[in-house]
Design an enzyme around this catalytic site. Structure first.
Site, PDB file in Angstrom:
ATOM      1  N   HIS A 290      29.901  36.440  43.144  1.00  4.51           N
ATOM      2  CA  HIS A 290      30.962  37.284  43.043  1.00  4.51           C
ATOM      3  C   HIS A 290      30.657  38.152  44.358  1.00  4.51           C
ATOM      4  O   HIS A 290      31.707  37.988  45.358  1.00  4.51           O
ATOM      5  CB  HIS A 290      31.338  38.315  41.879  1.00  4.51           C
ATOM      6  CG  HIS A 290      31.769  37.592  40.593  1.00  4.51           C
ATOM      7  ND1 HIS A 290      33.079  36.982  41.093  1.00  4.51           N
ATOM      8  CD2 HIS A 290      31.671  37.394  39.386  1.00  4.51           C
ATOM      9  CE1 HIS A 290      33.515  36.590  39.692  1.00  4.51           C
ATOM     10  NE2 HIS A 290      32.442  37.022  38.808  1.00  4.51           N
TER      11      HIS A 290
ATOM     12  N   GLY B 225      28.928  41.263  32.240  1.00  6.36           N
ATOM     13  CA  GLY B 225      28.475  41.619  33.962  1.00  6.36           C
ATOM     14  C   GLY B 225      29.826  41.857  34.459  1.00  6.36           C
ATOM     15  O   GLY B 225      30.845  41.392  34.130  1.00  6.36           O
TER      16      GLY B 225
ATOM     17  N   CYS C  82      34.507  34.289  32.542  1.00  2.00           N
ATOM     18  CA  CYS C  82      34.452  35.317  33.615  1.00  2.00           C
ATOM     19  C   CYS C  82      35.468  36.098  33.260  1.00  2.00           C
ATOM     20  O   CYS C  82      36.673  35.580  33.092  1.00  2.00           O
ATOM     21  CB  CYS C  82      34.538  34.492  35.030  1.00  2.00           C
ATOM     22  SG  CYS C  82      34.358  35.715  36.427  1.00  2.00           S
ATOM     23  N   LEU C  83      35.325  37.614  33.726  1.00  2.00           N
ATOM     24  CA  LEU C  83      36.634  38.455  33.456  1.00  2.00           C
ATOM     25  C   LEU C  83      37.562  38.053  34.323  1.00  2.00           C
ATOM     26  O   LEU C  83      38.668  38.667  33.973  1.00  2.00           O
ATOM     27  CB  LEU C  83      36.046  39.647  33.590  1.00  2.00           C
ATOM     28  CG  LEU C  83      35.087  40.282  32.455  1.00  2.00           C
ATOM     29  CD1 LEU C  83      34.492  41.758  32.811  1.00  2.00           C
ATOM     30  CD2 LEU C  83      35.808  40.092  31.212  1.00  2.00           C
TER      31      LEU C  83
ATOM     32  N   GLN D 119      35.058  41.915  42.002  1.00  2.00           N
ATOM     33  CA  GLN D 119      36.235  41.775  40.727  1.00  2.00           C
ATOM     34  C   GLN D 119      37.026  42.792  40.677  1.00  2.00           C
ATOM     35  O   GLN D 119      38.238  42.735  40.129  1.00  2.00           O
ATOM     36  CB  GLN D 119      35.511  41.276  39.703  1.00  2.00           C
ATOM     37  CG  GLN D 119      34.879  40.311  39.330  1.00  2.00           C
ATOM     38  CD  GLN D 119      33.981  39.727  38.128  1.00  2.00           C
ATOM     39  OE1 GLN D 119      32.814  40.396  37.906  1.00  2.00           O
ATOM     40  NE2 GLN D 119      34.735  39.081  37.306  1.00  2.00           N
TER      41      GLN D 119
ATOM     42  N   HIS E 247      25.583  34.708  38.581  1.00  2.00           N
ATOM     43  CA  HIS E 247      27.030  34.762  38.679  1.00  2.00           C
ATOM     44  C   HIS E 247      27.402  35.534  39.203  1.00  2.00           C
ATOM     45  O   HIS E 247      28.295  35.554  40.079  1.00  2.00           O
ATOM     46  CB  HIS E 247      27.169  34.592  37.138  1.00  2.00           C
ATOM     47  CG  HIS E 247      28.652  34.523  36.773  1.00  2.00           C
ATOM     48  ND1 HIS E 247      29.520  33.706  36.122  1.00  2.00           N
ATOM     49  CD2 HIS E 247      29.874  35.597  37.111  1.00  2.00           C
ATOM     50  CE1 HIS E 247      30.943  34.136  36.091  1.00  2.00           C
ATOM     51  NE2 HIS E 247      30.955  35.147  36.599  1.00  2.00           N
ATOM     52  N   GLU E 248      26.826  37.044  39.157  1.00  2.00           N
ATOM     53  CA  GLU E 248      27.396  38.116  39.527  1.00  2.00           C
ATOM     54  C   GLU E 248      27.199  38.294  41.015  1.00  2.00           C
ATOM     55  O   GLU E 248      27.927  38.621  41.932  1.00  2.00           O
ATOM     56  CB  GLU E 248      26.814  39.275  38.967  1.00  2.00           C
ATOM     57  CG  GLU E 248      27.006  39.602  37.481  1.00  2.00           C
ATOM     58  CD  GLU E 248      28.424  39.477  37.364  1.00  2.00           C
ATOM     59  OE1 GLU E 248      29.513  39.799  37.918  1.00  2.00           O
ATOM     60  OE2 GLU E 248      28.856  39.089  35.877  1.00  2.00           O
TER      61      GLU E 248
HETATM   62 ZN    ZN Z   1      32.709  36.642  36.776  1.00  2.00          ZN
END
Ligand code: ZN
Length: 186
Positions: free
Chosen positions: A144, A53, A98-99, A58, A140-141
């Site tokens: 963000h 995702g 998470c990235l 991000q 989660h997204e």
């Molecule tokens: Zn994330």
């Protein structure tokens, strides 16, 4: 940004504690070709990372846009523009990564079932009811897009420890940890 001859673009992913990850995203008013190009760039970036995702915040873009693919074959891309959660139900505790927080995995409690409304890549509104990993991923997204990170659900002590470690890595310009448990990096 790196763009090759096939118009593939890998966008730079911001890392915690970069303050730009705290920006609150704005709704997309018109879904046009520029939006679709950006969706493709986000998908390329997510698959290359690799992650399941990615939210526009991000990659330092202010639009309310999320891409997700939780399939094993990585052939079921899901694009959510202006996603809105309509209903949350149940409780699920899953280990998340998470990235933007490379190398860290922690358990987070979230709803297990989610009903979400969004626009697709053609600007058409749709609703979906999902559960499990995809439900967690969507929450989660969308966090963000509201400037929130999964580390915000952890204790202050844990969050500070993660921040210090990542800041140290960034100072030393060390390559971020990756490759492990990539199934859960969202
Ligand atoms: Zn994330």
């Amino acid at each position: 940004m790196i763009r090759d001859g096939n118009h593939m673009a890998i966008l730079e992913i911001l890392h915690f504690p970069d303050p730009r990850l705290r920006n609150v995203a704005h709704s997309v008013e018109t879904v046009g070709d520029d939006t679709r190009q950006f969706l493709d760039d986000m998908l390329d970036t997510m698959y290359t990372a690799p992650g399941i995702g990615l939210a526009a915040t991000q990659v330092n873009d202010p639009r309310r846009i999320v891409v997700i693919d939780v399939s094993d074959a990585k052939d079921q891309p899901l694009c959510l523009i202006n996603p809105e959660i309509l209903e949350l139900d149940g409780v699920e505790e899953m280990e998340e990564g998470c990235l933007s927080v490379p190398g860290f995995f922690e358990k987070v409690k979230r709803a297990d079932r989610v009903r979400v409304r969004a626009l697709d890549r053609n600007g058409e509104a749709f609703e979906m009811q999902v559960e499990g990993l995809l439900a967690v991923c969507i929450q989660h997204e969308i966090d963000h897009l509201d400037g929130k990170l999964f580390v915000d659900y952890l204790s202050q002590l844990k969050r500070t420890r993660i921040r210090n470690k990542l800041e140290k890595e960034q100072r030393q310009n060390a390559p971020a940890a990756s490759g492990e448990a990539s199934q859960r990096v969202i």
